[in-house]
Design a protein around this motif. Structure first.
Motif, PDB file in Angstrom:
ATOM      1  N   ILE A  50       0.875  -1.182   0.000  1.00 14.70           N
ATOM      2  CA  ILE A  50       0.000   0.000   0.000  1.00 14.70           C
ATOM      3  C   ILE A  50       0.907   1.225   0.000  1.00 14.70           C
ATOM      4  O   ILE A  50       1.708   1.399   0.930  1.00 14.70           O
ATOM      5  CB  ILE A  50      -0.920   0.028   1.229  1.00 14.70           C
TER       6      ILE A  50
ATOM      7  N   ALA B 140      -6.716   4.686   1.591  1.00 18.21           N
ATOM      8  CA  ALA B 140      -6.085   3.575   0.884  1.00 18.21           C
ATOM      9  C   ALA B 140      -5.700   2.461   1.842  1.00 18.21           C
ATOM     10  O   ALA B 140      -5.854   1.273   1.549  1.00 18.21           O
ATOM     11  CB  ALA B 140      -4.855   4.072   0.125  1.00 18.21           C
TER      12      ALA B 140
ATOM     13  N   GLY C  48      -7.266  -1.359   1.950  1.00 13.95           N
ATOM     14  CA  GLY C  48      -6.272  -2.406   1.771  1.00 13.95           C
ATOM     15  C   GLY C  48      -6.324  -3.436   2.877  1.00 13.95           C
ATOM     16  O   GLY C  48      -6.253  -4.649   2.627  1.00 13.95           O
TER      17      GLY C  48
ATOM     18  N   GLN D 298      -1.465  -2.134  -4.482  1.00 16.80           N
ATOM     19  CA  GLN D 298      -2.750  -1.442  -4.534  1.00 16.80           C
ATOM     20  C   GLN D 298      -2.572  -0.084  -5.213  1.00 16.80           C
ATOM     21  O   GLN D 298      -2.121   0.885  -4.608  1.00 16.80           O
ATOM     22  CB  GLN D 298      -3.333  -1.261  -3.135  1.00 16.80           C
TER      23      GLN D 298
ATOM     24  N   SER E 149      -4.108   3.239  -7.410  1.00 19.41           N
ATOM     25  CA  SER E 149      -5.300   4.083  -7.268  1.00 19.41           C
ATOM     26  C   SER E 149      -5.310   5.132  -8.359  1.00 19.41           C
ATOM     27  O   SER E 149      -4.400   5.203  -9.199  1.00 19.41           O
ATOM     28  CB  SER E 149      -5.313   4.752  -5.888  1.00 19.41           C
TER      29      SER E 149
ATOM     30  N   THR F   8      -2.297  13.300  -6.005  1.00 19.65           N
ATOM     31  CA  THR F   8      -3.233  12.376  -5.375  1.00 19.65           C
ATOM     32  C   THR F   8      -4.673  12.823  -5.607  1.00 19.65           C
ATOM     33  O   THR F   8      -4.942  13.953  -6.029  1.00 19.65           O
ATOM     34  CB  THR F   8      -2.968  12.272  -3.867  1.00 19.65           C
TER      35      THR F   8
ATOM     36  N   ASN G 240     -12.100   8.658  -5.768  1.00 19.63           N
ATOM     37  CA  ASN G 240     -10.923   7.835  -5.963  1.00 19.63           C
ATOM     38  C   ASN G 240     -11.347   6.426  -6.333  1.00 19.63           C
ATOM     39  O   ASN G 240     -12.511   6.042  -6.165  1.00 19.63           O
ATOM     40  CB  ASN G 240     -10.081   7.791  -4.682  1.00 19.63           C
ATOM     41  N   TRP G 241     -10.425   5.676  -6.871  1.00 20.56           N
ATOM     42  CA  TRP G 241     -10.631   4.245  -7.082  1.00 20.56           C
ATOM     43  C   TRP G 241      -9.378   3.508  -6.645  1.00 20.56           C
ATOM     44  O   TRP G 241      -8.282   4.073  -6.616  1.00 20.56           O
ATOM     45  CB  TRP G 241     -10.982   3.926  -8.544  1.00 20.56           C
ATOM     46  N   TYR G 242      -9.562   2.266  -6.286  1.00 18.21           N
ATOM     47  CA  TYR G 242      -8.456   1.435  -5.839  1.00 18.21           C
ATOM     48  C   TYR G 242      -8.512   0.099  -6.575  1.00 18.21           C
ATOM     49  O   TYR G 242      -9.592  -0.465  -6.771  1.00 18.21           O
ATOM     50  CB  TYR G 242      -8.546   1.173  -4.329  1.00 18.21           C
TER      51      TYR G 242
ATOM     52  N   TYR H  13     -17.365   2.825   0.530  1.00 20.92           N
ATOM     53  CA  TYR H  13     -16.759   2.203  -0.641  1.00 20.92           C
ATOM     54  C   TYR H  13     -17.828   1.484  -1.468  1.00 20.92           C
ATOM     55  O   TYR H  13     -18.778   0.927  -0.918  1.00 20.92           O
ATOM     56  CB  TYR H  13     -15.693   1.191  -0.240  1.00 20.92           C
TER      57      TYR H  13
END
Length: 317
Positions: A31, A39, A43, A87, A89, A157, A244-246, A284
Motif C-alpha cells: 500500500i 487507501a 487495503g 494497490q 489508485s 493524489t 478515488n478508485w483502488y 466504498y
C-alpha cells in the motif's frame, strides 16, 4: 454486485492444477499510502478477506512517499511471481501525466488483477472555521484570498486533484499543503493545522459523525443514500465530481494463473458479509472486475485525467 458474482467459478478452476501449489507462502500487499489513510483502510479490509481464500497470510506493507510513487516503483521492480501485489489508485493514473521520468510505467510495468472499489470524497473543515456550507467556504476564501490552506496527501493524489478542480470552478485561491499520507493529512485538519480537506469519505465520515470535523458536501454527482449532505455540484458548481478508485496490480509477467487466483480471492473477500458491511459503512462501492476490464480502465483513466490536469494547470510540488 454482478461484477463479482461470476468469480467463484473462475476461482474454483484456478484452485486446481497450478493453483494447488499457489500460494505456498505469505503474499505481500503493498500500500503506497500511510496507515490511517483511505487507501490503507480498504487495503486492510481486502487483505484480511483474501487470506482465508488463499490459505496464506496476506501481509500489509505500507511504503509511503512521493504521492504513491515510492511504493509503485518498489512493486514494479519486485519479482513477478505472484507474491507481491500492489494497490494502485487514481493517484497513479494522475502521476502518469503529472510527473516526468517516473521510474515505472503504470501500464507497461504492471498486469491488472481487478478494480477493488470506488470511493467518494467529502469536503470537510475544522470546526473552528466559520463556514457551514460550500457557498460560505467560497465566500470566505474570496474575502481572504490566499489565507486558507487545504491539506492533501501529495501533489497528484485524489485529494489534491479534487481540491484543484474545485479551485478552478469556484475561482478561489486555496493554498496547497501536502502531507506524506492520509493519516498525516487527517491529523492536520483535526488539530486545526490546516482548515480544509477534500477527504476520502472512509477517513472523514466517522470524524464528522463524532463532531470532530464539519462536513460541507460530498463530491459525487448525486447525493449519497443515507447521508444528509448536498453535493458540490448542487452547491453551485454543476458537473463537479471527484473521488478515488483502488485496484490491485502485480508486476508485469506475473503468471496468469496467479492473477486469476488473486482476483478470485478478492471476489470471495468482497462477497463476505463482514467485508461488505465494513465497506458499505465507509462509503466504498465494491467492484471486482475482470483483469482485462481493469487494464482497459487504467488506460482510459490516464487519458481522462491528463485532460483534467491540463485544465486545472496542475504541477508537481
Amino acid at each position: 454486485m454482478r461484477l463479482i458474482a461470476s468469480a467463484c467459478l473462475i476461482f474454483s478452476i484456478a484452485a486446481q492444477g497450478w493453483a494447488q501449489s499457489y500460494p505456498a507462502k505469505p503474499v505481500r500487499y503493498l500500500i503506497p499510502m500511510s496507515p490511517g489513510s483511505g487507501a490503507d483502510m480498504i487495503g486492510r479490509i481486502i487483505a484480511g478477506g483474501m487470506s482465508p481464500a488463499l490459505g496464506q497470510q496476506v501481509v500489509i506493507d505500507n511504503r509511503t512517499g512521493a504521492a504513491g510513487n515510492i511504493g509503485a516503483e518498489l512493486a514494479a521492480k519486485s519479482p513477478p511471481d505472484g507474491y507481491t501485489v500492489f494497490q494502485a489508485s487514481m493517484t497513479h493514473a494522475v502521476n502518469a501525466t503529472l510527473y516526468n521520468n517516473l521510474p515505472y510505467d503504470l501500464v507497461r510495468d504492471f498486469a491488472a488483477v481487478t478494480l477493488l472499489a470506488t470511493s467518494p470524497s467529502m469536503v470537510v473543515v475544522h470546526p473552528s472555521l466559520p463556514v457551514k456550507s460550500v457557498t460560505e467556504l467560497v465566500r470566505l476564501a474570496k474575502a481572504r484570498p490566499g489565507a486558507l490552506n487545504y491539506a492533501s496527501t501529495g501533489a497528484g493524489t485524489a485529494t489534491f486533484l479534487a481540491a484543484e478542480m474545485f479551485k478552478t470552478q469556484a475561482g478561489v485561491n486555496l493554498v496547497h499543503v501536502p502531507y506524506r499520507g492520509g493519516g498525516e493529512a487527517i491529523t492536520a485538519i483535526m488539530t486545526g493545522e490546516v482548515p480544509v480537506y477534500f477527504s476520502p469519505m472512509a477517513t472523514s465520515l466517522p470524524l464528522v459523525r463524532q463532531g470532530r470535523l464539519r462536513g460541507l458536501a460530498v463530491t459525487t454527482l448525486k447525493r449519497l443514500p443515507g447521508l444528509d449532505y448536498p453535493t458540490v455540484a448542487e452547491s453551485g458548481y454543476p458537473g463537479y465530481e471527484a473521488g478515488n478508485w483502488y485496484g490491485l496490480v502485480v508486476p508485469a509477467k506475473t503468471p496468469r494463473e496467479a492473477i486469476v487466483a488473486l482476483r478470485g480471492a478478492v471476489v470471495l473477500a468482497l462477497k463476505a458479509p463482514a467485508v461488505a458491511k465494513r465497506m458499505d459503512d465507509l462509503g466504498y462501492v465494491a467492484m471486482g472486475t475482470e483483469p482485462e476490464a481493469f487494464g482497459a480502465y487504467i488506460k482510459s483513466e490516464i487519458e481522462k485525467l491528463a485532460k483534467i490536469l491540463k485544465q486545472v494547470g496542475a504541477k508537481p510540488e
